[in-house]
Design a protein around this motif. Structure first.
Motif, PDB file in Angstrom:
ATOM      1  N   ALA A  25       0.824  -1.205   0.000  1.00  0.00           N
ATOM      2  CA  ALA A  25       0.000   0.000   0.000  1.00  0.00           C
ATOM      3  C   ALA A  25       0.855   1.250   0.000  1.00  0.00           C
ATOM      4  O   ALA A  25       1.951   1.274   0.547  1.00  0.00           O
ATOM      5  N   SER A  26       0.321   2.294  -0.587  1.00  0.00           N
ATOM      6  CA  SER A  26       0.978   3.599  -0.561  1.00  0.00           C
ATOM      7  C   SER A  26       0.699   4.280   0.775  1.00  0.00           C
ATOM      8  O   SER A  26      -0.143   3.839   1.553  1.00  0.00           O
ATOM      9  N   SER A  27       1.391   5.370   1.009  1.00  0.00           N
ATOM     10  CA  SER A  27       1.154   6.112   2.246  1.00  0.00           C
ATOM     11  C   SER A  27      -0.265   6.685   2.272  1.00  0.00           C
ATOM     12  O   SER A  27      -0.843   6.845   3.346  1.00  0.00           O
ATOM     13  N   ASP A  28      -0.861   6.948   1.105  1.00  0.00           N
ATOM     14  CA  ASP A  28      -2.251   7.427   1.077  1.00  0.00           C
ATOM     15  C   ASP A  28      -3.199   6.376   1.635  1.00  0.00           C
ATOM     16  O   ASP A  28      -4.141   6.704   2.360  1.00  0.00           O
ATOM     17  N   VAL A  29      -2.967   5.100   1.315  1.00  0.00           N
ATOM     18  CA  VAL A  29      -3.807   4.030   1.839  1.00  0.00           C
ATOM     19  C   VAL A  29      -3.619   3.909   3.347  1.00  0.00           C
ATOM     20  O   VAL A  29      -4.576   3.757   4.099  1.00  0.00           O
ATOM     21  N   VAL A  30      -2.360   4.002   3.798  1.00  0.00           N
ATOM     22  CA  VAL A  30      -2.080   3.924   5.235  1.00  0.00           C
ATOM     23  C   VAL A  30      -2.730   5.097   5.955  1.00  0.00           C
ATOM     24  O   VAL A  30      -3.327   4.922   7.015  1.00  0.00           O
ATOM     25  N   LYS A  31      -2.671   6.281   5.368  1.00  0.00           N
ATOM     26  CA  LYS A  31      -3.333   7.439   5.976  1.00  0.00           C
ATOM     27  C   LYS A  31      -4.841   7.222   6.044  1.00  0.00           C
ATOM     28  O   LYS A  31      -5.486   7.585   7.026  1.00  0.00           O
ATOM     29  N   PHE A  32      -5.422   6.620   4.995  1.00  0.00           N
ATOM     30  CA  PHE A  32      -6.849   6.305   5.024  1.00  0.00           C
ATOM     31  C   PHE A  32      -7.157   5.334   6.160  1.00  0.00           C
ATOM     32  O   PHE A  32      -8.077   5.562   6.942  1.00  0.00           O
ATOM     33  N   LEU A  33      -6.383   4.239   6.244  1.00  0.00           N
ATOM     34  CA  LEU A  33      -6.646   3.232   7.276  1.00  0.00           C
ATOM     35  C   LEU A  33      -6.496   3.807   8.678  1.00  0.00           C
ATOM     36  O   LEU A  33      -7.331   3.578   9.552  1.00  0.00           O
ATOM     37  N   THR A  34      -5.437   4.589   8.894  1.00  0.00           N
ATOM     38  CA  THR A  34      -5.258   5.176  10.220  1.00  0.00           C
ATOM     39  C   THR A  34      -6.282   6.287  10.460  1.00  0.00           C
ATOM     40  O   THR A  34      -6.671   6.536  11.596  1.00  0.00           O
ATOM     41  N   GLY A  35      -6.746   6.922   9.390  1.00  0.00           N
ATOM     42  CA  GLY A  35      -7.778   7.946   9.509  1.00  0.00           C
ATOM     43  C   GLY A  35      -9.102   7.392   9.993  1.00  0.00           C
ATOM     44  O   GLY A  35      -9.915   8.122  10.575  1.00  0.00           O
ATOM     45  N   LEU A  36      -9.322   6.096   9.772  1.00  0.00           N
ATOM     46  CA  LEU A  36     -10.542   5.469  10.283  1.00  0.00           C
ATOM     47  C   LEU A  36     -10.636   5.620  11.796  1.00  0.00           C
ATOM     48  O   LEU A  36     -11.733   5.691  12.350  1.00  0.00           O
ATOM     49  N   LEU A  37      -9.469   5.686  12.433  1.00  0.00           N
ATOM     50  CA  LEU A  37      -9.443   5.799  13.895  1.00  0.00           C
ATOM     51  C   LEU A  37      -9.905   7.156  14.390  1.00  0.00           C
ATOM     52  O   LEU A  37     -10.280   7.292  15.548  1.00  0.00           O
ATOM     53  N   SER A  38      -9.874   8.162  13.517  1.00  0.00           N
ATOM     54  CA  SER A  38     -10.268   9.508  13.948  1.00  0.00           C
ATOM     55  C   SER A  38     -11.754   9.790  13.723  1.00  0.00           C
ATOM     56  O   SER A  38     -12.239  10.845  14.118  1.00  0.00           O
ATOM     57  N   LEU A  39     -12.467   8.845  13.106  1.00  0.00           N
ATOM     58  CA  LEU A  39     -13.900   9.046  12.907  1.00  0.00           C
ATOM     59  C   LEU A  39     -14.630   8.978  14.246  1.00  0.00           C
ATOM     60  O   LEU A  39     -14.411   8.044  15.016  1.00  0.00           O
ATOM     61  N   PRO A  40     -15.495   9.932  14.520  1.00  0.00           N
ATOM     62  CA  PRO A  40     -16.293   9.845  15.746  1.00  0.00           C
ATOM     63  C   PRO A  40     -17.187   8.597  15.690  1.00  0.00           C
ATOM     64  O   PRO A  40     -17.673   8.227  14.622  1.00  0.00           O
ATOM     65  N   LEU A  41     -17.373   7.969  16.824  1.00  0.00           N
ATOM     66  CA  LEU A  41     -18.157   6.746  16.881  1.00  0.00           C
ATOM     67  C   LEU A  41     -19.570   6.965  16.336  1.00  0.00           C
ATOM     68  O   LEU A  41     -20.122   6.100  15.653  1.00  0.00           O
ATOM     69  N   GLY A  42     -20.146   8.128  16.579  1.00  0.00           N
ATOM     70  CA  GLY A  42     -21.471   8.430  16.043  1.00  0.00           C
ATOM     71  C   GLY A  42     -21.485   8.416  14.526  1.00  0.00           C
ATOM     72  O   GLY A  42     -22.431   7.938  13.899  1.00  0.00           O
TER      73      GLY A  42
END
Length: 143
Positions: A25-42
């Motif tokens: 994966a590119s760093s963009d994919v890794v940023k997307f995957l780690t960005g999932l963690l910043s989504l509010p639970l709601g």
């Protein structure tokens, strides 16, 4: 991730067991995957409906913490590559390909198939759902 931008990820699939060995994966994919963690639970629950919130999220969190410094120091001109395992744990791509294949139980290289897939909005939501549920991401319909 921009809702109109598609990412791609290169998969190495064991055609005999129909499982994902790992992905490049590119760093963009890794940023997307780690960005999932910043989504509010709601937001997550409204996107996915109420599901069992378990699965690969713990692996994603541990990998994100380890890779955070690397992503912060990334140069604009460089395009670092990462290895994403079937449990969504991520490492820099410097790990030996032979070691990764052995860890995946691959003995016969002829059963491997390389496939590049696009990650759009629907696929992104599928990855998120698989990470939060007890769904094996290797067998996700997005593959």
């Amino acid at each position: 991730m921009d809702a109109t931008k598609e990412l791609s990820i290169k998969l190495l699939i064991n055609t005999e067991t129909k499982t994902l060995c790992f992905a490049e994966a590119s760093s963009d994919v890794v940023k997307f995957l780690t960005g999932l963690l910043s989504l509010p639970l709601g937001t997550v629950t409204s996107l996915l409906a109420k599901k069992n919130m378990a699965g690969s999220v713990g692996n994603l969190l541990v990998s994100a913490e380890k890779l955070d410094a690397n992503l912060q120091e990334q140069r604009e001109t460089a395009t670092p590559r990462y290895t994403v395992k079937d449990d969504l744990s991520m490492t820099p791509a410097s790990i030996s390909l032979i070691a990764m294949l052995a860890e995946s139980g691959v003995k016969d290289l002829s059963v491997l198939q390389e496939k590049t897939v696009k990650i759009g909005k629907e696929e992104a939501l599928g990855i998120l759902a698989a990470a939060l549920a007890h769904i094996d991401p290797r067998r996700s319909p997005t593959l």
